[in-house]
Write a protein that holds these residues in place. Structure first.
Motif, short mmCIF file in Angstrom:
data_model
loop_
_atom_site.label_atom_id
_atom_site.label_comp_id
_atom_site.label_asym_id
_atom_site.label_seq_id
_atom_site.Cartn_x
_atom_site.Cartn_y
_atom_site.Cartn_z
N ASN A 151 0.85 -1.18 0.00
CA ASN A 151 0.00 0.00 0.00
C ASN A 151 0.89 1.24 0.00
O ASN A 151 2.09 1.16 -0.28
N VAL A 152 0.32 2.38 0.28
CA VAL A 152 1.04 3.66 0.26
C VAL A 152 1.21 4.15 1.69
O VAL A 152 0.27 4.09 2.49
N LYS A 153 2.39 4.63 2.01
CA LYS A 153 2.67 5.09 3.37
C LYS A 153 1.65 6.16 3.79
O LYS A 153 1.49 7.18 3.14
N GLY A 154 0.95 5.88 4.87
CA GLY A 154 -0.04 6.81 5.38
C GLY A 154 -1.40 6.69 4.72
O GLY A 154 -2.35 7.35 5.15
N TYR A 155 -1.51 5.85 3.68
CA TYR A 155 -2.77 5.69 2.95
C TYR A 155 -3.04 4.20 2.72
O TYR A 155 -2.87 3.68 1.61
N PRO A 156 -3.46 3.48 3.76
CA PRO A 156 -3.70 2.04 3.60
C PRO A 156 -4.87 1.71 2.69
O PRO A 156 -5.05 0.54 2.34
N GLU A 157 -5.65 2.71 2.29
CA GLU A 157 -6.78 2.45 1.38
C GLU A 157 -6.31 2.04 -0.02
O GLU A 157 -7.06 1.40 -0.76
N PHE A 158 -5.08 2.40 -0.38
CA PHE A 158 -4.58 2.10 -1.73
C PHE A 158 -3.99 0.70 -1.79
O PHE A 158 -3.10 0.35 -1.00
N HIS A 159 -4.49 -0.09 -2.72
CA HIS A 159 -3.89 -1.39 -3.06
C HIS A 159 -3.04 -1.14 -4.31
O HIS A 159 -3.57 -0.80 -5.37
N VAL A 160 -1.73 -1.29 -4.18
CA VAL A 160 -0.81 -0.94 -5.27
C VAL A 160 -0.43 -2.19 -6.05
O VAL A 160 -0.03 -3.21 -5.48
N VAL A 161 -0.57 -2.09 -7.37
CA VAL A 161 -0.17 -3.16 -8.29
C VAL A 161 1.09 -2.68 -8.99
O VAL A 161 1.06 -1.66 -9.69
N TYR A 162 2.18 -3.40 -8.79
CA TYR A 162 3.46 -2.92 -9.32
C TYR A 162 4.29 -4.08 -9.84
O TYR A 162 4.43 -5.11 -9.19
N ARG A 163 4.84 -3.88 -11.05
CA ARG A 163 5.74 -4.87 -11.63
C ARG A 163 6.79 -4.16 -12.46
O ARG A 163 6.47 -3.27 -13.26
N ASP A 164 8.05 -4.54 -12.27
CA ASP A 164 9.12 -4.07 -13.13
C ASP A 164 10.16 -5.17 -13.23
O ASP A 164 9.89 -6.34 -12.88
N ALA A 165 11.36 -4.84 -13.71
CA ALA A 165 12.38 -5.87 -13.94
C ALA A 165 12.77 -6.60 -12.66
O ALA A 165 13.20 -7.75 -12.71
N LYS A 166 12.62 -5.95 -11.51
CA LYS A 166 13.01 -6.56 -10.24
C LYS A 166 11.84 -7.16 -9.47
O LYS A 166 12.04 -7.86 -8.48
N HIS A 167 10.61 -6.86 -9.87
CA HIS A 167 9.43 -7.30 -9.14
C HIS A 167 8.47 -7.98 -10.11
O HIS A 167 8.02 -7.37 -11.09
N ASP A 168 8.15 -9.24 -9.85
CA ASP A 168 7.23 -9.99 -10.70
C ASP A 168 6.22 -10.69 -9.79
O ASP A 168 6.28 -11.91 -9.59
N PRO A 169 5.29 -9.93 -9.21
CA PRO A 169 4.44 -10.50 -8.15
C PRO A 169 3.54 -11.63 -8.60
O PRO A 169 3.28 -12.55 -7.82
N ILE A 170 3.05 -11.59 -9.82
CA ILE A 170 2.13 -12.64 -10.27
C ILE A 170 2.86 -13.97 -10.36
O ILE A 170 2.38 -15.00 -9.86
N ARG A 171 4.02 -13.98 -10.98
CA ARG A 171 4.78 -15.23 -11.06
C ARG A 171 5.26 -15.68 -9.69
O ARG A 171 5.32 -16.87 -9.40
#
Length: 361
Positions: A151-171
């Protein structure tokens, strides 16, 4: 599903600020060299010390019930509408979600209930700041705070979806032992009061790929024979947060509140449209109440196969800069499509208002 937690309790983005409610931070030459997100304020964090109390039951009246069926505040002479499929999915241009009145937001709730998935183009939503974004989403219900995801610091309402060369959460979540990464689910359906009108807005998107698949659980129900529909009505299934929590713990991530399990009707009724819909998904639906193991597995496998193979009641949601997708989580399931190269970044945010206790058919 929970993203990767490889960088817990950290926000590696070099700039974290909000200026006059606008969450985008201009990138300087050094930031561009470091290849940071366009909106570093929304970079996900996983704070192991963050804890939430159990969710309490609340009264809910869907704003779509108040809406003018003609939708004059949402659909007017300046609005362009393109229906993607007869069963679900509509692209809308010429209206700004951020500028809608309360009446317009009521109409948005009704329209999303009717069309299931609405893709709003050329929106300024990502630039109006977190407080305003949250205020708009709260029009539709209390916002679910995810127990394990970034989530975002101070804003737990946000569910963050993030993927780049170092992060592959689905796999990471699904593992490498699969021939495809389609993973149909209805967001946090394990909640006692699962979400309704859900907002998903794009911050960084690859040039091609990274779409979202959606399907209509209303049409999936309609395709069943009347006798089979009757057999399903009255049945209940268990939706569980336990595997998600166990995965987060295994990865060294947070579990912000104890995982819940809820019994929900397999066929539910939409409070605004009155439509009946299946309410099952492979992500969280674990067993049929009152059935023995083999019976439950057989029935759920049939239903999961049915919704997954119904390509004629599926649509593919595509993203462009400024896209906001609103879908009704009660009558749809969806899946990410991680089909783009790992060298590209995909960064998006979800706001997930909760709704009524599911109404059985």
């Amino acid at each position: 599903m929970a993203p990767s937690v490889s960088q817990l309790q950290t926000t590696p983005a070099p700039v974290e600020a909000v200026t006059k409610g606008v969450a985008k931070v201009a990138l300087n030459a050094q930031q561009e060299k470091e290849d940071v997100p366009s909106y570093p304020f929304y970079y996900p964090i996983w704070d192991l010390e963050e804890k939430f109390p159990p969710t309490e039951i609340f009264e809910h009246s869907d704003p779509g019930l108040r809406a003018d069926p003609a939708k004059p505040h949402l659909l007017n002479a300046n609005t362009k509408v393109h229906h993607i499929s007869p069963y679900l999915g509509t692209e809308v241009e010429g209206v700004q979600i951020s500028q809608l009145s309360k009446e317009g937001l009521d109409e948005l709730a009704l329209y999303v209930a009717e069309r299931k998935v609405v893709v709003f183009r050329d929106q300024d939503f990502k630039d109006i700041g977190p407080d305003r974004q949250i205020a708009i989403a709260r029009h539709f219900g209390p916002i679910q705070r995810h127990p394990t995801s970034g989530n975002v610091k101070g804003y737990p309402e946000f569910h963050v979806v993030y993927r780049d060369a170092k992060h592959d959460p689905i796999r990471d979540y699904l593992g490498d032992g699969r021939i495809n990464f389609t993973s149909w689910h209805s967001d946090v359906s394990y909640e006692r009061q699962p979400p309704s009108t859900t907002f998903f807005f794009i911050l960084d998107q690859p040039e091609t790929g990274g779409d979202t698949l959606f399907l209509s659980q209303v049409e999936a129900y309609n395709r069943l024979s009347p006798e089979f529909q009757k057999r399903l009505e009255g049945l209940r299934a268990v939706h569980s947060a336990v595997p998600q929590a166990e995965y987060s713990l295994k990865r060294g991530g947070p579990v912000r509140r104890e995982p819940v399990e809820s019994e929900h009707p397999i066929v539910r009724v939409h409070p605004v449209t009155g439509e009946k819909a299946l309410f099952i998904n492979p992500g969280f639906t674990k067993r049929v109440v009152g059935f023995k193991n083999e019976e439950s597995e057989y029935l759920l496998k049939f239903l999961f196969d049915h919704i997954a193979k119904g390509a004629d009641f599926h649509v593919r949601g595509t993203y462009k800069p400024g896209t906001v997708v609103a879908w009704d989580n009660r009558v749809t399931v969806h899946s990410a499509t991680p089909d783009f190269a790992k060298t590209f970044r995909r960064h998006a945010v979800r706001l997930t208002p909760q709704a009524e206790v599911p109404i059985p058919a």
